[in-house]
Design a protein around this motif. Structure first.
Motif, PDB file in Angstrom:
ATOM      1  N   GLY A  29     -17.500   6.938  -0.836  1.00  0.00           N
ATOM      2  CA  GLY A  29     -18.493   7.671  -1.598  1.00  0.00           C
ATOM      3  C   GLY A  29     -19.474   8.352  -0.658  1.00  0.00           C
ATOM      4  O   GLY A  29     -19.312   8.315   0.569  1.00  0.00           O
ATOM      5  N   THR A  30     -20.499   8.971  -1.231  1.00  0.00           N
ATOM      6  CA  THR A  30     -21.467   9.745  -0.450  1.00  0.00           C
ATOM      7  C   THR A  30     -22.883   9.394  -0.848  1.00  0.00           C
ATOM      8  O   THR A  30     -23.184   9.242  -2.043  1.00  0.00           O
ATOM      9  N   ILE A  31     -23.745   9.279   0.137  1.00  0.00           N
ATOM     10  CA  ILE A  31     -25.174   9.052  -0.073  1.00  0.00           C
ATOM     11  C   ILE A  31     -25.913  10.347   0.239  1.00  0.00           C
ATOM     12  O   ILE A  31     -25.767  10.912   1.331  1.00  0.00           O
ATOM     13  N   SER A 101     -15.219  13.647  -6.831  1.00  0.00           N
ATOM     14  CA  SER A 101     -14.399  12.566  -7.395  1.00  0.00           C
ATOM     15  C   SER A 101     -14.659  11.182  -6.809  1.00  0.00           C
ATOM     16  O   SER A 101     -13.875  10.255  -7.043  1.00  0.00           O
ATOM     17  N   LYS A 102     -15.732  11.031  -6.057  1.00  0.00           N
ATOM     18  CA  LYS A 102     -16.092   9.712  -5.521  1.00  0.00           C
ATOM     19  C   LYS A 102     -17.549   9.410  -5.868  1.00  0.00           C
ATOM     20  O   LYS A 102     -18.323  10.314  -6.171  1.00  0.00           O
ATOM     21  N   PRO A 103     -17.946   8.140  -5.824  1.00  0.00           N
ATOM     22  CA  PRO A 103     -19.323   7.785  -6.199  1.00  0.00           C
ATOM     23  C   PRO A 103     -20.363   8.497  -5.341  1.00  0.00           C
ATOM     24  O   PRO A 103     -20.185   8.655  -4.128  1.00  0.00           O
ATOM     25  N   VAL A 104     -21.430   8.913  -5.985  1.00  0.00           N
ATOM     26  CA  VAL A 104     -22.563   9.544  -5.307  1.00  0.00           C
ATOM     27  C   VAL A 104     -23.804   8.697  -5.554  1.00  0.00           C
ATOM     28  O   VAL A 104     -24.116   8.357  -6.701  1.00  0.00           O
ATOM     29  N   VAL A 105     -24.487   8.356  -4.475  1.00  0.00           N
ATOM     30  CA  VAL A 105     -25.725   7.576  -4.546  1.00  0.00           C
ATOM     31  C   VAL A 105     -26.857   8.421  -3.990  1.00  0.00           C
ATOM     32  O   VAL A 105     -26.729   9.010  -2.906  1.00  0.00           O
ATOM     33  N   ILE A 130     -24.134  10.460 -11.521  1.00  0.00           N
ATOM     34  CA  ILE A 130     -24.612   9.784 -10.304  1.00  0.00           C
ATOM     35  C   ILE A 130     -24.367   8.289 -10.462  1.00  0.00           C
ATOM     36  O   ILE A 130     -24.707   7.687 -11.486  1.00  0.00           O
ATOM     37  N   ALA A 131     -23.778   7.670  -9.433  1.00  0.00           N
ATOM     38  CA  ALA A 131     -23.441   6.245  -9.525  1.00  0.00           C
ATOM     39  C   ALA A 131     -24.672   5.358  -9.493  1.00  0.00           C
ATOM     40  O   ALA A 131     -24.748   4.358 -10.214  1.00  0.00           O
ATOM     41  N   ALA A 132     -25.649   5.709  -8.647  1.00  0.00           N
ATOM     42  CA  ALA A 132     -26.818   4.841  -8.464  1.00  0.00           C
ATOM     43  C   ALA A 132     -27.866   5.588  -7.655  1.00  0.00           C
ATOM     44  O   ALA A 132     -27.619   6.676  -7.125  1.00  0.00           O
ATOM     45  N   LYS A 286     -17.606   7.923 -10.148  1.00  0.00           N
ATOM     46  CA  LYS A 286     -18.261   8.368 -11.390  1.00  0.00           C
ATOM     47  C   LYS A 286     -18.340   9.881 -11.474  1.00  0.00           C
ATOM     48  O   LYS A 286     -18.472  10.438 -12.543  1.00  0.00           O
ATOM     49  N   PHE A 287     -18.309  10.559 -10.321  1.00  0.00           N
ATOM     50  CA  PHE A 287     -18.441  12.017 -10.355  1.00  0.00           C
ATOM     51  C   PHE A 287     -17.063  12.644 -10.424  1.00  0.00           C
ATOM     52  O   PHE A 287     -16.230  12.420  -9.569  1.00  0.00           O
ATOM     53  N   LYS A 288     -16.809  13.437 -11.454  1.00  0.00           N
ATOM     54  CA  LYS A 288     -15.488  14.050 -11.642  1.00  0.00           C
ATOM     55  C   LYS A 288     -15.659  15.546 -11.835  1.00  0.00           C
ATOM     56  O   LYS A 288     -16.648  16.011 -12.327  1.00  0.00           O
TER      57      LYS A 288
END
Length: 288
Positions: A29-31, A101-105, A130-132, A286-288
């Protein structure tokens, strides 16, 4: 190991803003990182290096008038300019192939935390993509002593000399207890101690608004702060946290710590808290 790259993007009014990325193969994922007032994105290298091997990409930017971005040091017409630029940054970052397509924090420190929170309360759809979020010593109130003449004269100054900047009253020993880090700050030419009256009046205006809208934020949240932060109001951060609409929220308080937890002597413990929080999102896109 990270691969680092840098570029520039246009802010909401075409101001040239600096962006840098640290990417890792097969990232989980990405921060997206937003720094605080008077500092810049390179001030988070200790955090980024501590998470090396955890599988997270980082994308950070420099606010206008900060770091390698364009603009008079510490100046914006209004705090809203930072929020408008942040929305551009967010849309750009979410469109990157290695983010998709991967979680973003979202991670915001101090004034960056206020910028991030303003965007979340204004764009409620972000709660779905946004995941968190992580809030590091967020600016929801001030504890640093501002001279009365500055506080009461800010409106007049903004009307007469809007581009005139004054000291932000922040001392390096309020940021960290690590003497080596303080020496590093003293030699950092991108750090400054200036703030415009438009920014000061703007973030004071936003304090009440974000408190009243905190229930609209429903994404999982980690808040970490000192028990007696010398720069921002610890009690205001706790009040915001208590009213958050998220059903998954974590508060970590560090006794005796200074304002910049990632650069304070307690940082190893803070990094562990961040790593533990992130683990729950690594396999949950969560991001699609």
């Amino acid at each position: 190991m990270y691969t680092r790259s840098e570029s520039f993007f246009s802010g909401y009014d075409k101001t040239k803003l600096f962006l840098q990325k640290w990417t890792t193969p097969n990232a989980v994922g990405t921060i997206l990182l937003t720094h605080g007032q008077a500092e810049h994105s390179d001030c988070y290298l200790r955090l980024i290096n501590a998470l090396d091997g955890q599988g997270w990409n980082f994308i950070a930017w420099d606010l206008r008038g900060h770091g390698k971005s364009e603009g008079l040091r510490g100046y914006a017409k209004d705090f809203d300019e930072y929020v408008l630029d942040y929305k551009v940054f967010l849309e750009l970052a979410l469109g990157f192939f290695d983010v998709h397509s991967k979680p973003v924090v979202l991670l915001g420190h101090s004034m960056g935390g206020l910028v991030q929170t303003c965007a979340l309360t204004e764009k409620k759809h972000l709660n779905d993509i946004i995941a968190a979020q992580i809030l590091s010593s967020p600016l929801f109130g001030v504890s640093v002593e501002v001279p009365e003449w500055k506080d009461k004269g800010a409106g007049i100054l903004n009307s007469l000399l809007p581009k005139f900047t004054l000291s932000n009253e922040i001392k390096n020993d309020s940021l960290t207890r690590d003497l080596d880090v303080i020496r590093e700050y003293e030699q950092d030419t991108y750090r400054h101690g200036r703030i415009s009256s438009g920014v000061y009046l703007g973030f004071k205006r936003e304090f009440a608004r974000v408190q009243s809208k905190s229930q609209d934020i429903t994404i999982p949240t980690l808040l970490h702060i000192s028990d007696a932060d010398p720069i921002v109001s610890t009690s205001s951060a706790i009040k915001f946290f208590d009213a958050l609409g998220s059903t998954s929220k974590t508060l970590k308080m560090f006794e005796g710590a200074k304002h910049e937890l990632y650069n304070d002597t307690v940082r190893a413990e803070v990094f562990k808290v961040v790593i533990d929080f992130l683990k729950q999102f690594a396999q949950e896109p969560k991001f699609k």
